[in-house]
Write an enzyme that holds these catalytic residues in place. Structure first.
Site, PDB file in Angstrom:
ATOM      1  N   ASP A   1       0.781  -1.146   0.116  1.00 23.25           N
ATOM      2  CA  ASP A   1       0.165  -0.074   0.191  1.00 23.25           C
ATOM      3  C   ASP A   1       0.938   1.234   0.018  1.00 23.25           C
ATOM      4  OD1 ASP A   1      -2.653   0.472  -0.353  1.00 23.25           O
ATOM      5  OD2 ASP A   1      -3.108   0.840   1.942  1.00 23.25           O
TER       6      ASP A   1
ATOM      7  N   ASP B   1      -9.876  -3.851  12.716  1.00 29.42           N
ATOM      8  CA  ASP B   1      -9.698  -5.194  13.243  1.00 29.42           C
ATOM      9  C   ASP B   1     -10.882  -5.341  14.016  1.00 29.42           C
ATOM     10  OD1 ASP B   1      -8.751  -3.169  14.849  1.00 29.42           O
ATOM     11  OD2 ASP B   1      -6.854  -4.313  15.086  1.00 29.42           O
TER      12      ASP B   1
END
Length: 909
Positions: free
Chosen positions: A213, A562
Site C-alpha cells: 500500500d 480489526d
C-alpha cells in the site's frame, strides 16, 4: 486426539479382531460336528448355524459391555475431538474475590459520599464531588474489566492436522498468507515473506501475497518489494529442486548400530551442515543473479524479422515515460520477452525495476545459464546447485494489472499484480504482489485487504486467509497449529482463530511503553476466548474466507478496522477462538513519537467504534457479556481524563484544600485501603500464580502475565492519558466527516451497521473519471507526524513537574505546621505515586534516541524514594519555615476565618 487414544483405538480393533478370530475357530470346530459341551458330534447343519450366530452375538455383546464400562469410567473415545478446554485454576475463588472487591468498593463509595466530603464552602464541596465522581468512574472501568477474568481458560490441541485430514479423508485446504505493507523497510518485509513461504504446508496449497500500500511506483523504492517476493520465491523453488536432484547420502545409524545414541549429535550436525551449504549456495546464486543477470545470458535463438521488430516495438513501449503498469501482459508479450536478445534484456533491465523479474525469468531458463552452472560444478565452486536442478526449477511470471475493478471499485482505481508460479515438477508456494492506485478515500488497511479479497482473488483461490503485518514473521508450524480448529465440532461457526503478538526487541524490564501487553494476550484474551469472543487484533489471525466475505470483508469508517470487523462477525453468529502460542514474532516501535502515533490511532478508533455501534442491537445479537467485552475496549479513551485529574490533584491539595475530610483515620484506612490496595493485589496474585496446562507437541511457548506487565499496565494508563484525550478530537472529526460525506440524516450507528460495502448505495463515492495521479514518497507524512506527535508528551512532562512541585509544597506545609500530618501523607503519597507512574516516560521524552532505551524499574523508584526521605530530613532540621498555605489564606477572600498563628520558632515565618 490424545496420544493414548490412537493406541487405545488399535487395542480395541485388536480385541474385535481377536473376538472374530475366536468365533471363527469355534465355527471351524462346529463345522466338524464337534460340540465342546457335550463332547459329541452333531450332523444338524441348522443347529450349527444357530449356535455360531449365538456365539458371535455373545462376543459382540461382551465387546459392547466393555465399551460401556469405558464410558462409565469417563474414557470414551472422542474421535472428533480436536481441542480441549482447560481452566488455569479454580475460577470460583477468583470470581468470589472479584465480587468481594466490587461489593466492598460500593460500600467504600457510600462511606465516601456520606462521611468524607469537604463542605467548608461551595468550591471545596464541588471539588470533593468531582473527586468522588472520578473515583466512581475509575471503579466502573475496573468492574467492567473484571468481566474479562471471569472464566480464563486455555485451548489444548489433542489432534494434529495430518491426523484430522486422514480421519476425515480430506485434502489440505488452500490457504493464502496476506502480508500488509505500508511504510516498512525492504529488509523487514523480505524477512516476513521468507518465513511465510517456509511454513510447513503443502506448497501447492499455499499462496503468499504481499499487499503493498505504498505511494509511488516511479520511485526506486516503488518496486523493491516485487523483487522481495521474487527472491524468496526463487529461493524456495531452488531449494526444492536441489533437494530433488541431490544424489549424496547423509549417514544414518539404526538403534542397533548406535544403541546409546552417541553418534546422533554428530549425524545431526552433518545433516544441518549439508542444509546450510545448500542454503548458502542458493543465496549466493540469487545474489549473483539479481545483480549480474545478463552476464551469463547466451544469445537469443535465430528469429524472424517480424520477431525482431516485435522486440523493438515492445521495448519502446515499455521504456515510454507514460508507460502504465496497470495492465496485463499477454501470453504473446511474455513469449516475445523470453526470446529477447541480450541487448534487449539489458534495455529492459535498466529501464525499470518493474521489468526485472521478466528478465531474470528469461535468463535463468536459457542454455547459457546451465552451461555456466556446469562449469562451476566442474571447478567445485558449486556442489549442490546443478544444471539438472535448474532444469526442473521452472516457473513463470505473470503481469495481471488492470484499471477497471468489477467487484469493489470503491477501494482501488487500478491494480498492479505480479504472480510467480512454479510450472515444473518441483513445487513451491505461489508468490503474489498486489499494489493498488488509491482512490480519494482509500480506507487504509481495510481497503487494502478488501481490494485483494474481492478484486483480485476468487473463492477457488483459497479457503482460509492468514493476515500478517509486514513485521510479523510466522512460525513454520503456524498453519499446522491453528487450522485444526476449523475441523472441530464448532468449526463451521468459527470465523477466525487469533494468536498472540510477541516482539523480539521487547523484554519485561525493558518495556516502558507497555508494548508486550501481556495482560491482554494472557487472561483477557483467554477469558474472552472461553466465550467464543476473542478480539481480532489486526494480525496473526487466520480467517475463514467465506465467513469474512459474508459480512462484506474488513469493515470501514474506523482506523481500527480489526475490532470493528470482529464485532460484525460476532453479531452474525460466528465465534472466534484464541490459541495461546507464540506463532509469530515481530518488532515493536522503539521511537516514542511512533508509539504515540500508534496509541492515538488506537484510541481514535475506539472513539469511532463507540459512536458507530448500535449497542442496544448488539446486546440482542451477541448477549450482554460479549457486549461488555467490546464496551471495555471502547471506553478507555473516555476514562483517560481520570488519570489526568489524579495527576493534578496533589498540586491542588498542596496549594488549596484536601477534598477528603476524615474524622476517624483508622476507619477510613480500613474501609478504603482494603478495596483499593489489598483486594486488587490478591486478584493480580491469583492471575500471576496461574500455570498453563501441559500440552504435548507444542511448537512455541504460551504467554501469560508477569508482575512487570501488571505494573506497566498501570504505568501506561497514566503515561498515555494525554494521548488518549487528544484522540477525542480526531475521532469526533472522523464521525463528522462521515456524516457530511454521505449526508446521513438518521442514526449513524444503524446506517453504518446495515451498510453493504459490496453494493454501494446512493451518495457513495463514485470512481473518478480522470486518472488519479500517483502520490510521491517525498510527500510522506512522517515529518509532519513527528512534529505533531512531539506535542503529545508535553502533557506528561507538565504533570511530572506539577507533582514534583506538589511534593515540595507538601514538605513545606508539614515543615511549617507539623499538626497537618494527615494532609502531608495524602499530598506526598499521592504525588509520589503519580511520579512513579510517569517516571519511565520522562527520560524517553527528553532523550529521543532509538539507540538508547531508558526505562523505569524498581531501582529508579527506590532512588526517588530515598532522595525524598533525605530531602524531608533536611527540611526537619532546618529552622526555615515557608508557610505557603498561610500566604494563600492571607489573600483577599481566600479564608474569612483565617487567624495568624504565632510562630514558636526563632526562624523566619
Amino acid at each position: 486426539m490424545k496420544a493414548s487414544s490412537g493406541v487405545r483405538d488399535e487395542k480395541q480393533k485388536g480385541r474385535l479382531t481377536a473376538s472374530k478370530g475366536l468365533s471363527s475357530s469355534r465355527t471351524l470346530g462346529n463345522s466338524l460336528g464337534f460340540d465342546q459341551k457335550n463332547k459329541n458330534f452333531d450332523d444338524d447343519e441348522e443347529q450349527k448355524k444357530v449356535r455360531f450366530e449365538q456365539k458371535v452375538a455373545a462376543q459382540e455383546e461382551a465387546y459392547k459391555e466393555e465399551i460401556d464400562v469405558d464410558k462409565m469410567m469417563g474414557t470414551e473415545l472422542k474421535k472428533d475431538l480436536v481441542f480441549e478446554v482447560k481452566p488455569y485454576f479454580s475460577h470460583s475463588i477468583l470470581q468470589m474475590t472479584m465480587a468481594l472487591h466490587i461489593l466492598w468498593t460500593i460500600g467504600y463509595m457510600v462511606f465516601r459520599i456520606g462521611f468524607t466530603i469537604n463542605k467548608q464552602n461551595y468550591a471545596t464541596w464541588i471539588y470533593s464531588c468531582m473527586f468522588i465522581l472520578v473515583e466512581i468512574l475509575s471503579f466502573f472501568g475496573t468492574a467492567l474489566h473484571y468481566n474479562n477474568y471471569t472464566n480464563p481458560q486455555t485451548n489444548i490441541l489433542v489432534q494434529k492436522l495430518p491426523d484430522i485430514l486422514a480421519r476425515l479423508k480430506k485434502d489440505y485446504p488452500p490457504v493464502a498468507a496476506l502480508i500488509c505493507c505500508y511504510k516498512e523497510p525492504q529488509h523487514i518485509v523480505s524477512r516476513t515473506i521468507r518465513t511465510a513461504m517456509s511454513m510447513k504446508y503443502p506448497p501447492e496449497k499455499l499462496l503468499v501475497g504481499l499487499l503493498d500500500d505504498s505511494s509511488n511506483f516511479r520511485e526506486s523504492r516503488g518496486w523493491v518489494h516485487v523483487q522481495s517476493i521474487e527472491k524468496n520465491f526463487l529461493e524456495q523453488l531452488l531449494k526444492a529442486a536441489v533437494s530433488r536432484t541431490y544424489t549424496g547420502t547423509i549417514p544414518t545409524l539404526s538403534e542397533d548400530e548406535d544403541p546409546r545414541g552417541v553418534m546422533a549429535p554428530a549425524l545431526d550436525k552433518i545433516a544441518s551442515s549439508v542444509t546450510e551449504a545448500i542454503d548458502a549456495e542458493v543465496q549466493w546464486f540469487l545474489e549473483y543473479l539479481l545483480l549480474n543477470v545478463w552476464t551469463q545470458a547466451s544469445e537469443a535463438p535465430d528469429r524472424s524479422e517480424s520477431e525482431i521488430e516485435a522486440e523493438r516495438e515492445l521495448i519502446a513501449d515499455l521504456r515510454n515515460e507514460e508507460f502504465n503498469p496497470y495492465r496485463t501482459f499477454t501470453e504473446e508479450d511474455l513469449e516475445n520477452i523470453s526470446k529477447f536478445s541480450v541487448e534487449g534484456l539489458q534495455l529492459m533491465w535498466h529501464g525499470s525495476a518493474f521489468f526485472r523479474p521478466l528478465v531474470r525469468n528469461a535468463i535463468i531458463q536459457r542454455a547459457g545459464m546451465k552451461n555456466w552452472i556446469k562449469k562451476l560444478n566442474d571447478t567445485n565452486e558449486l556442489r549442490f546447485l546443478t544444471p539438472q536442478a535448474l532444469a526442473i526449477a521452472r516457473y513463470r511470471v505473470l503481469y495481471l494489472g488492470r484499471e477497471e475493478m468489477d467487484v469493489l471499485p470503491e477501494v482501488s482505481a487500478g491494480n498492479v499484480r505480479v504472480d510467480f508460479e512454479a510450472t515444473g515438477s518441483v513445487l513451491c508456494p505461489r508468490g503474489v504482489y498486489i499494489r493498488r492506485r488509491k482512490p480519494q478515500n482509500p480506507h487504509n488497511k481495510a481497503g487494502n485487504i478488501n481490494n485483494a479479497l474481492f478484486n483480485e482473488f476468487t473463492e477457488t483461490d483459497f479457503e482460509y486467509q492468514l493476515m500478517l503485518d509486514a513485521d510479523q514473521q510466522p512460525h513454520p508450524d503456524f498453519l499446522q497449529r491453528v487450522i485444526p480448529y476449523f475441523f472441530s465440532a464448532e468449526g463451521p461457526m468459527i470465523a477466525w482463530v487469533q494468536t498472540p503478538q510477541f516482539f523480539s526487541n521487547i523484554f519485561p524490564a525493558d518495556d516502558p511503553l507497555g508494548h508486550r501487553n501481556m495482560e491482554f494476550y494472557g487472561p483477557v484474551a483467554e477469558g474472552r476466548g472461553a466465550h467464543g469472543a476473542t478480539p481480532f487484533v489486526g494480525t496473526n489471525a487466520i480467517f475463514s474466507r467465506s465467513h469474512l466475505c459474508e459480512v462484506g470483508g474488513v469493515m470501514y469508517n474506523s482506523v481500527t478496522e480489526d475490532m470493528y470487523t470482529g464485532m460484525k462477525l460476532h453479531s452474525a453468529g460466528y465465534k472466534s477462538m484464541y490459541h495461546n502460542e507464540v506463532l509469530a514474532i515481530g518488532s515493536a516501535p522503539v521511537d516514542l513519537k511512533e508509539t504515540l502515533e500508534q496509541r492515538k490511532r488506537w484510541a481514535q478508533g475506539a472513539v469511532e467504534i463507540f459512536s458507530l455501534t448500535p449497542w442496544g442491537l448488539l446486546i440482542k445479537k451477541i448477549g450482554w457479556r460479549k457486549t461488555l467485552f467490546y464496551l471495555d475496549s471502547c471506553i478507555y479513551p473516555f476514562t483517560s481524563w481520570t488519570a489526568f485529574f489524579f495527576g493534578i490533584s496533589p498540586f491542588v491539595m498542596a496549594i488549596w484544600q484536601v477534598p477528603i475530610v476524615v474524622d476517624n483515620p483508622a476507619l477510613f484506612v480500613l474501609v478504603g485501603f482494603v478495596p483499593t490496595m489489598i483486594l486488587p493485589r490478591m486478584i493480580n496474585y491469583m492471575l500471576l500464580r496461574a500455570v498453563r496446562p501441559h500440552e504435548e507437541g507444542r511448537s512455541a511457548p504460551a504467554l501469560w502475565i508477569e508482575a512487570t506487565d501488571l505494573w506497566r499496565a498501570e504505568q501506561t494508563f497514566f503515561s498515555f492519558a494525554g494521548t488518549y484525550m487528544s484522540a477525542w478530537h480526531a475521532g469526533r472529526n472522523g464521525i463528522k466527516t462521515l456524516i457530511l460525506k454521505y449526508n446521513i440524516k438518521g442514526d449513524i450507528a444503524m446506517w453504518n451497521w446495515n451498510r453493504d460495502f459490496l453494493k454501494p448505495k446512493p451518495g457513495d463515492s463514485k470512481k473518478p473519471k480522470s486518472k488519479i495521479p500517483e502520490q510521491s514518497f517525498r510527500t510522506s507524512i512522517k515529518e509532519s507526524d513527528q512534529v505533531k506527535n512531539t506535542r503529545l508528551f508535553v502533557a506528561n512532562i507538565i504533570l511530572f513537574t506539577i507533582n514534583i512541585l506538589a511534593i515540595l509544597l507538601g514538605c513545606f506545609r508539614f515543615n511549617c505546621d507539623t499538626s497537618q500530618i494527615w494532609i502531608f501523607v495524602v499530598i506526598v503519597g499521592f504525588g509520589f505515586s503519580n511520579c512513579w507512574h510517569l517516571w519511565s516516560f520522562i527520560p524517553m521524552a527528553l532523550r529521543q534516541n532509538e539507540d538508547q532505551w531508558p526505562y523505569a524499574s524498581s531501582y529508579h523508584a527506590h532512588n526517588i524514594f530515598i532522595a525524598f526521605i533525605l530531602g524531608f530530613l533536611v527540611f526537619l532540621f532546618l529552622k526555615v519555615k515557608i508557610c505557603i498555605y498561610q500566604l494563600i489564606d492571607k489573600l483577599p477572600g481566600a479564608n474569612p476565618n483565617y487567624q495568624p498563628v504565632a510562630s514558636q520558632d526563632t526562624g523566619t515565618q
